[in-house]
Design a protein around this motif. Structure first.
Motif, PDB file in Angstrom:
ATOM      1  N   VAL A 117       0.854  -1.057   0.076  1.00  0.00           N
ATOM      2  CA  VAL A 117       0.039   0.052  -0.089  1.00  0.00           C
ATOM      3  C   VAL A 117       1.029   1.138   0.086  1.00  0.00           C
ATOM      4  O   VAL A 117       2.163   1.157   0.587  1.00  0.00           O
ATOM      5  N   SER A 118       0.445   2.391  -0.333  1.00  0.00           N
ATOM      6  CA  SER A 118       1.185   3.676  -0.497  1.00  0.00           C
ATOM      7  C   SER A 118       0.810   4.492   1.008  1.00  0.00           C
ATOM      8  O   SER A 118       0.020   4.036   1.539  1.00  0.00           O
ATOM      9  N   GLY A 119       1.828   5.171   1.218  1.00  0.00           N
ATOM     10  CA  GLY A 119       1.803   6.007   2.523  1.00  0.00           C
ATOM     11  C   GLY A 119       3.338   6.183   2.970  1.00  0.00           C
ATOM     12  O   GLY A 119       4.177   5.993   2.493  1.00  0.00           O
ATOM     13  N   VAL A 120       3.150   6.890   4.466  1.00  0.00           N
ATOM     14  CA  VAL A 120       4.564   7.421   4.626  1.00  0.00           C
ATOM     15  C   VAL A 120       5.128   6.559   5.751  1.00  0.00           C
ATOM     16  O   VAL A 120       4.298   5.846   6.469  1.00  0.00           O
ATOM     17  N   ARG A 168      18.973 -13.012   6.041  1.00  0.00           N
ATOM     18  CA  ARG A 168      19.754 -11.866   6.636  1.00  0.00           C
ATOM     19  C   ARG A 168      19.436 -10.755   5.766  1.00  0.00           C
ATOM     20  O   ARG A 168      19.246 -10.792   4.378  1.00  0.00           O
ATOM     21  N   ILE A 169      19.050  -9.623   6.332  1.00  0.00           N
ATOM     22  CA  ILE A 169      18.362  -8.506   5.540  1.00  0.00           C
ATOM     23  C   ILE A 169      19.505  -7.659   5.389  1.00  0.00           C
ATOM     24  O   ILE A 169      20.393  -7.435   6.310  1.00  0.00           O
ATOM     25  N   GLY A 170      19.516  -6.995   4.172  1.00  0.00           N
ATOM     26  CA  GLY A 170      20.341  -5.941   3.808  1.00  0.00           C
ATOM     27  C   GLY A 170      20.081  -4.717   4.223  1.00  0.00           C
ATOM     28  O   GLY A 170      19.376  -4.323   5.187  1.00  0.00           O
ATOM     29  N   ARG A 171      20.679  -3.423   3.795  1.00  0.00           N
ATOM     30  CA  ARG A 171      20.432  -2.247   4.110  1.00  0.00           C
ATOM     31  C   ARG A 171      19.132  -1.702   3.663  1.00  0.00           C
ATOM     32  O   ARG A 171      18.546  -2.068   2.743  1.00  0.00           O
ATOM     33  N   SER A 172      18.486  -0.723   4.363  1.00  0.00           N
ATOM     34  CA  SER A 172      17.279  -0.311   4.233  1.00  0.00           C
ATOM     35  C   SER A 172      17.375   0.820   3.335  1.00  0.00           C
ATOM     36  O   SER A 172      18.103   1.830   3.372  1.00  0.00           O
ATOM     37  N   LEU A 173      16.723   0.704   2.126  1.00  0.00           N
ATOM     38  CA  LEU A 173      16.650   1.695   0.903  1.00  0.00           C
ATOM     39  C   LEU A 173      15.925   3.165   1.434  1.00  0.00           C
ATOM     40  O   LEU A 173      15.899   4.065   0.595  1.00  0.00           O
ATOM     41  N   PHE A 174      14.987   3.004   2.337  1.00  0.00           N
ATOM     42  CA  PHE A 174      14.054   4.019   2.695  1.00  0.00           C
ATOM     43  C   PHE A 174      14.083   4.390   4.166  1.00  0.00           C
ATOM     44  O   PHE A 174      13.929   3.313   5.114  1.00  0.00           O
ATOM     45  N   LEU A 231       8.048   8.641   1.525  1.00  0.00           N
ATOM     46  CA  LEU A 231       6.816   8.338   1.009  1.00  0.00           C
ATOM     47  C   LEU A 231       7.090   7.111   0.007  1.00  0.00           C
ATOM     48  O   LEU A 231       7.694   7.041  -0.878  1.00  0.00           O
ATOM     49  N   VAL A 232       6.313   6.077   0.340  1.00  0.00           N
ATOM     50  CA  VAL A 232       6.486   4.812  -0.473  1.00  0.00           C
ATOM     51  C   VAL A 232       4.886   4.430  -1.104  1.00  0.00           C
ATOM     52  O   VAL A 232       3.980   4.895  -0.872  1.00  0.00           O
ATOM     53  N   SER A 233       5.299   3.678  -2.311  1.00  0.00           N
ATOM     54  CA  SER A 233       4.049   3.373  -3.018  1.00  0.00           C
ATOM     55  C   SER A 233       3.925   1.750  -3.390  1.00  0.00           C
ATOM     56  O   SER A 233       5.243   1.331  -3.508  1.00  0.00           O
ATOM     57  N   PRO A 285      12.706  -1.760  -4.083  1.00  0.00           N
ATOM     58  CA  PRO A 285      12.334  -2.268  -3.047  1.00  0.00           C
ATOM     59  C   PRO A 285      12.493  -1.782  -1.806  1.00  0.00           C
ATOM     60  O   PRO A 285      13.707  -0.872  -1.727  1.00  0.00           O
ATOM     61  N   LEU A 286      11.930  -1.985  -0.507  1.00  0.00           N
ATOM     62  CA  LEU A 286      12.466  -1.401   0.697  1.00  0.00           C
ATOM     63  C   LEU A 286      13.768  -1.768   1.291  1.00  0.00           C
ATOM     64  O   LEU A 286      14.552  -1.330   1.849  1.00  0.00           O
ATOM     65  N   ALA A 287      13.833  -3.245   1.163  1.00  0.00           N
ATOM     66  CA  ALA A 287      15.077  -3.957   1.508  1.00  0.00           C
ATOM     67  C   ALA A 287      14.969  -5.379   0.659  1.00  0.00           C
ATOM     68  O   ALA A 287      14.049  -5.598   0.117  1.00  0.00           O
ATOM     69  N   THR A 288      16.115  -5.882   1.007  1.00  0.00           N
ATOM     70  CA  THR A 288      16.215  -7.406   0.354  1.00  0.00           C
ATOM     71  C   THR A 288      16.768  -8.424   1.321  1.00  0.00           C
ATOM     72  O   THR A 288      17.659  -8.084   2.155  1.00  0.00           O
ATOM     73  N   ILE A 289      16.024  -9.626   1.363  1.00  0.00           N
ATOM     74  CA  ILE A 289      16.346 -10.549   2.402  1.00  0.00           C
ATOM     75  C   ILE A 289      16.955 -11.761   1.573  1.00  0.00           C
ATOM     76  O   ILE A 289      16.344 -12.004   0.528  1.00  0.00           O
ATOM     77  N   GLN A 290      17.933 -12.317   2.046  1.00  0.00           N
ATOM     78  CA  GLN A 290      18.372 -13.512   1.339  1.00  0.00           C
ATOM     79  C   GLN A 290      18.879 -14.621   2.403  1.00  0.00           C
ATOM     80  O   GLN A 290      19.477 -14.151   3.384  1.00  0.00           O
ATOM     81  N   ARG A 291      18.518 -15.834   1.961  1.00  0.00           N
ATOM     82  CA  ARG A 291      19.014 -17.023   2.760  1.00  0.00           C
ATOM     83  C   ARG A 291      20.179 -17.209   2.338  1.00  0.00           C
ATOM     84  O   ARG A 291      19.980 -17.902   1.350  1.00  0.00           O
TER      85      ARG A 291
END
Length: 409
Positions: A88-91, A199-205, A210-212, A218-224
């Motif tokens: 969803v979109s929002g802050v 393991r989650i990487g850095r947060s891009l936001f 404001l995201v949509s 992506p907000l972040a990337t998780i890798q197994r």
């Protein structure tokens, strides 16, 4: 009259150092010659060394099941990878994780401002209640008209209209219930969970961004990373040769473990296994991807690392293992071995494309039962008469006789 040389003093005949050295050497040679002549006279001839053909050790060539080991370049790939995206979109209101840590599936990661979505859910709930009240009224009206229409107290058309209005009100209730479900789902999506464990990487936001739902990043990337895949690139020509060898019966499939060499040249401490091979050849590189899986509990392997993978794709049933000391190379690079033929050492050219441990793998030039010389190769020449003994036997090395030392000057 002959001059008396003996009456002259020593100073009359100067002796230079070079001349003195020559005289001393001559005296030593004369002494050795005299000693030798005495020995010759006492024994009737010079003492001879050991006579007879040289003794060599051999092994008997036999077919062995030799793994065909292939070493190829590869690159590590995460076992599972998922991009965290907003639905969803929002802050962004809050962030619940620390970058670079291990997160569990379903764990909340972000909180998007839920105010608007909570209000939408409340509105949908009210609309559903209104529709349910209208549907109840319409149903009761249709139920009352039914007996009246049977006795023709009211027109049958009125009953038909009342029944249709009741069904339409029921459909409206279903629509409002679906709208309420959608509003509740959107409200739940304001909390962004982890789709997988990894393991989650850095947060891009950051908080306040404001995201949509339709954004590209992506907000972040998780890798197994445990286990982890290694994608190995093998040329289609080698794969074709392997399949032909397997089809002809000269080789059989192998399920050996896969070994890795890391970028610094060290060996990876764990073995992997081949999972599958692609069925499509890459048009740009002419290679086929073979995927192997490795344990990675310590997290030593990271996605994107370049490695060297060695594994056995097949087992050659018609090859010989010959000790490396028995194989020599000519100036042209051809491999040769000495084979015992009767009591002769015969030089034979063989095909030795690779090694296996301390042995050369010979694929052509030998036949079962050949006696390959592996000991005493340095003193062997082509067509030389030799005394062959099994290589497992200890060669006889005689000590020099007691009189041998006295015969040397």
């Amino acid at each position: 009259m002959t001059p008396d040389l003996t009456s002259r003093s020593p100073a009359a005949f100067p002796i230079f150092p070079a001349t003195l050295a020559i005289l001393v050497s001559a005296a030593l040679l004369a002494g050795c010659s005299g000693s030798g002549s005495q020995g010759s006279g006492s024994t009737g001839g010079g003492r001879r060394g050991p006579s007879g053909p040289p003794e060599v050790g051999y092994v008997i060539a036999q077919y062995a099941n030799v793994p065909v080991v292939t070493e190829l370049a590869g690159r590590t790939t995460a076992f599972e990878s998922s991009e965290v995206r907003p639905q969803v979109s929002g802050v962004i209101y809050r962030r619940f994780f620390t970058e670079g840590t291990l997160v569990k599936k379903g764990q909340p990661l972000y909180q998007i401002d839920p105010s608007l979505y909570r209000a939408s859910a409340n509105q949908a709930q009210a609309n559903l209640s209104s529709a349910q009240a209208l549907a109840e009224s319409s149903r009761i009206k249709a139920d009352r008209y039914k007996p009246l229409a049977d006795i023709e107290a009211v027109a049958k058309q009125d009953y038909t209209d009342a029944l249709a209005a009741s069904k339409q009100a029921s459909a409206t209730v279903a629509q409002q219930r679906a709208a309420l479900d959608t509003a509740r789902i959107n409200l739940r999506f304001t909390t962004v969970p982890a789709p997988i464990t990894g393991r989650i990487g850095r947060s891009l936001f950051t908080v306040g961004a404001l995201v949509s739902a339709s954004q590209a990043d992506p907000l972040a990337t998780i890798q197994r990373l445990d286990p982890i895949f290694v994608d190995i690139q093998q040329s289609s020509a080698d794969l074709l040769r392997l399949r032909k060898a397997l089809a002809s019966g000269g080789e059989t499939p192998a399920s050996a473990a896969v070994k890795l060499k890391l970028e610094d040249g060290s060996d990876y401490g764990y073995s992997g296994r081949v999972e599958f091979s692609e069925v499509v050849v890459d048009a740009t590189t002419g290679t086929v991807t073979v995927r192997a899986q490795f344990p990675n509990a310590q997290g030593l392997l990271l996605p994107g690392m370049f490695v060297r993978a060695s594994f056995a794709q097949s087992i050659d049933k018609n090859a010989f293992l010959v000790p490396q000391q028995a194989v020599a190379r000519t100036a042209k690079g051809e491999a040769t071995v000495f084979v015992v033929n009767g009591n002769k050492a015969v030089l034979r050219t063989v095909t030795a494309p690779r090694t296996s441990g301390a042995n050369w793998v010979v694929t052509a030039g030998l036949k079962p039962g050949d006696k390959v010389i592996v000991q005493g190769v340095g003193k062997t020449k082509p067509n030389l008469t030799v005394k062959p003994v099994p290589a497992s036997q200890a060669q006889k090395i005689e000590a020099p006789k007691q009189g041998a030392a006295s015969s040397k000057g």
